[in-house]
Scaffold this active site. Structure first.
Site, PDB file in Angstrom:
ATOM      1  N   HIS A 164       0.828  -1.220   0.000  1.00 19.47           N
ATOM      2  CA  HIS A 164       0.000   0.000   0.000  1.00 19.47           C
ATOM      3  C   HIS A 164       0.860   1.268   0.000  1.00 19.47           C
ATOM      4  O   HIS A 164       0.756   2.066  -0.897  1.00 19.47           O
ATOM      5  CB  HIS A 164      -1.007   0.040   1.163  1.00 19.47           C
ATOM      6  N   ASP A 209      -5.018  -8.288  -3.418  1.00 21.09           N
ATOM      7  CA  ASP A 209      -5.246  -8.090  -1.987  1.00 21.09           C
ATOM      8  C   ASP A 209      -6.555  -8.702  -1.501  1.00 21.09           C
ATOM      9  O   ASP A 209      -6.637  -9.883  -1.211  1.00 21.09           O
ATOM     10  CB  ASP A 209      -5.164  -6.574  -1.690  1.00 21.09           C
TER      11      ASP A 209
END
Ligand SMILES: [Zn+2]
Length: 450
Positions: free
Chosen positions: A272, A323
């Site tokens: 991220h 993810d």
């Protein structure tokens, strides 16, 4: 069923992405699961060759996965909320997993990935123990379930065995989190050390986040990875609340805390890397730490847009992950990174399509410890995937054919073939090992609803 190495054979590629351009008429000689030779200027298939019509790319690397999140797809879109309210629903699903139900779900999810052209997955795995935290008879029963699932789905896996030891800074794990924790980093290391690599499976480490591993124990995980030359991943500054809590307790940002404890470096990937200061960006880039962007999840969870272009400019290689599996489509992740940056800056052209494909393949593989994959060249692993060029999304005149077609127009639905270690895992859009992937997904998700 294992990822096995197929007999020597020739693949003829109607069009092939060779890293800089699309080449028509390419013959790949494959032996022992690797590309032995790349022949160009081959206008027609040699006798006996496997013919791959369309545009063949190196296999795609999904550098960040939590397989069980696939069970949430479609169930968490109603109502308002934040990452933190979504997390409660996710924890409730994690609470119902068993080694058998996780195996069934992961096998189906990894088969979905193969159908999307993904040949390697980085599984960020932290559901280690039975509910309440009691170890299984085999303390790695859950990790082994994931490794077996990848083999049965025909793809490679890097099991990023994750240290998850606290619920927040200085807070012991509670409730659903108890099954994630080994107690301390030494116990995590002892359990992780029992995992063995296989032809299709490598073992890496992960730090769930600076919230979930006490600062004084970060180095134990970093050292474990260093000793094995293994990849080390960490969720980093996905949420501003994490940054604020880190500042309150430690007086610095999460990136600074990781740097202080020896976590950053070229084998480390920050996942991220969303809410960073300019100094954080320099620390991450300057140390060669990678950045895994997960744009479809970041937008789904209303996380924000990370400074991917600035990170890369400072030296951070980029990779991509699906993810939470709100969708599984690495081409969508690739274009989303560029399109997010366009929205943020109101200018276009931050990455070329070639650069986006590199993140989706070569650099993604490197982030997972598969440096020998991600390119159609002699010596590389024979992992590749083919996109149909005659679908409603991709059809068009051949002079326009390029990486742009793949990245900005195609979707996972255009994947017609996926080959791993020279073995056809997906042929003409049909998975060769998992006969009915939608059914397998539906059954596995239904079993978890309880
Ligand atoms: Zn994650």
């Amino acid at each position: 069923m294992q990822v096995t190495t197929a007999a020597p054979r020739t693949y003829w590629l109607e069009h092939a992405w060779l890293g800089t351009h699309v080449e028509p008429g390419v013959a790949l000689e494959v032996a022992d699961g690797r590309i032995a030779a790349v022949g160009t200027g081959v206008p027609a298939p040699p006798p006996g060759a496997e013919v791959l019509r369309g545009l063949t790319l190196p296999g795609l690397a999904n550098a960040h996965s939590h397989a069980f999140h696939r069970a949430l797809r479609g169930t968490v879109q109603v109502g308002s909320g934040t990452f933190w309210t979504w997390r409660e629903v996710m924890y409730a699903t994690a609470a119902r997993l068993t080694p058998d139900s996780y195996h069934a779900l992961a096998r189906a999810v990894y088969a979905e990935m193969a159908l999307a052209g993904i040949t390697a997955v980085g599984e960020f795995h932290y559901v280690h123990h039975a509910p309440g935290g009691t170890p299984y008879a085999d303390p790695n029963a859950m990790g082994e379930a994931l490794i077996a699932a990848a083999a049965e789905a025909g793809i490679r896996i890097t099991l990023l065995d994750t240290a998850y030891l606290s619920s927040g800074f200085g807070q012991p794990p509670t409730g659903h989190q108890l099954r994630f924790s080994d107690g301390d980093a030494e116990a995590w290391a002892a359990r992780s050390s029992l995992l063995k690599e296989r032809d299709h499976a490598r073992i890496g480490a992960a730090i769930h986040s600076v919230r979930a591993v006490p600062a004084e124990q970060l180095q134990t995980v970093a050292r474990w990875a260093e000793e094995r030359r293994a990849p080390l991943h960490v969720h980093l500054s996905e949420q501003t609340a994490e940054n604020e809590a880190c500042r309150d307790i430690h007086g610095c940002t999460p990136a600074q805390l990781l740097a202080l404890h020896g976590v950053l470096g070229p084998r480390t990937t920050g996942v991220h890397n969303t809410h960073l200061t300019a100094e954080d960006i320099s620390l991450i880039g300057g140390s060669g730490t990678g950045t895994c962007m997960c744009p479809t999840t970041e937008r789904d969870l209303a996380d924000g847009i990370g400074p991917a272009a600035a990170l890369q400019n400072e030296g951070s290689p980029l990779s991509l992950g699906s993810d939470s599996h709100a969708v599984i489509d690495l081409l969508e992740e690739a274009r989303a990174m560029e399109l997010n940056e366009r929205l943020r800056t109101r200018t276009r052209g931050h990455w070329t399509a070639a650069a986006l494909l590199r993140a989706a393949s070569e650099d993604g593989h490197a982030a997972l410890g598969w440096d020998e994959a991600g390119a159609l060249e002699a010596g590389a692993l024979a992992d590749f995937t083919t996109l149909a060029l005659d679908s409603v999304r991709t059809a068009g005149p051949l002079p326009r054919l390029g990486a742009e077609t793949a990245v900005f127009a195609a979707s996972a639905a255009d994947v017609s073939h996926t080959v791993v270690a020279g073995r056809h895992v997906v042929r003409d859009g049909v998975h060769s090992l998992v006969p009915d992937v939608p059914r397998a997904l539906a059954d596995a998700v239904e079993a978890l609803r309880g």
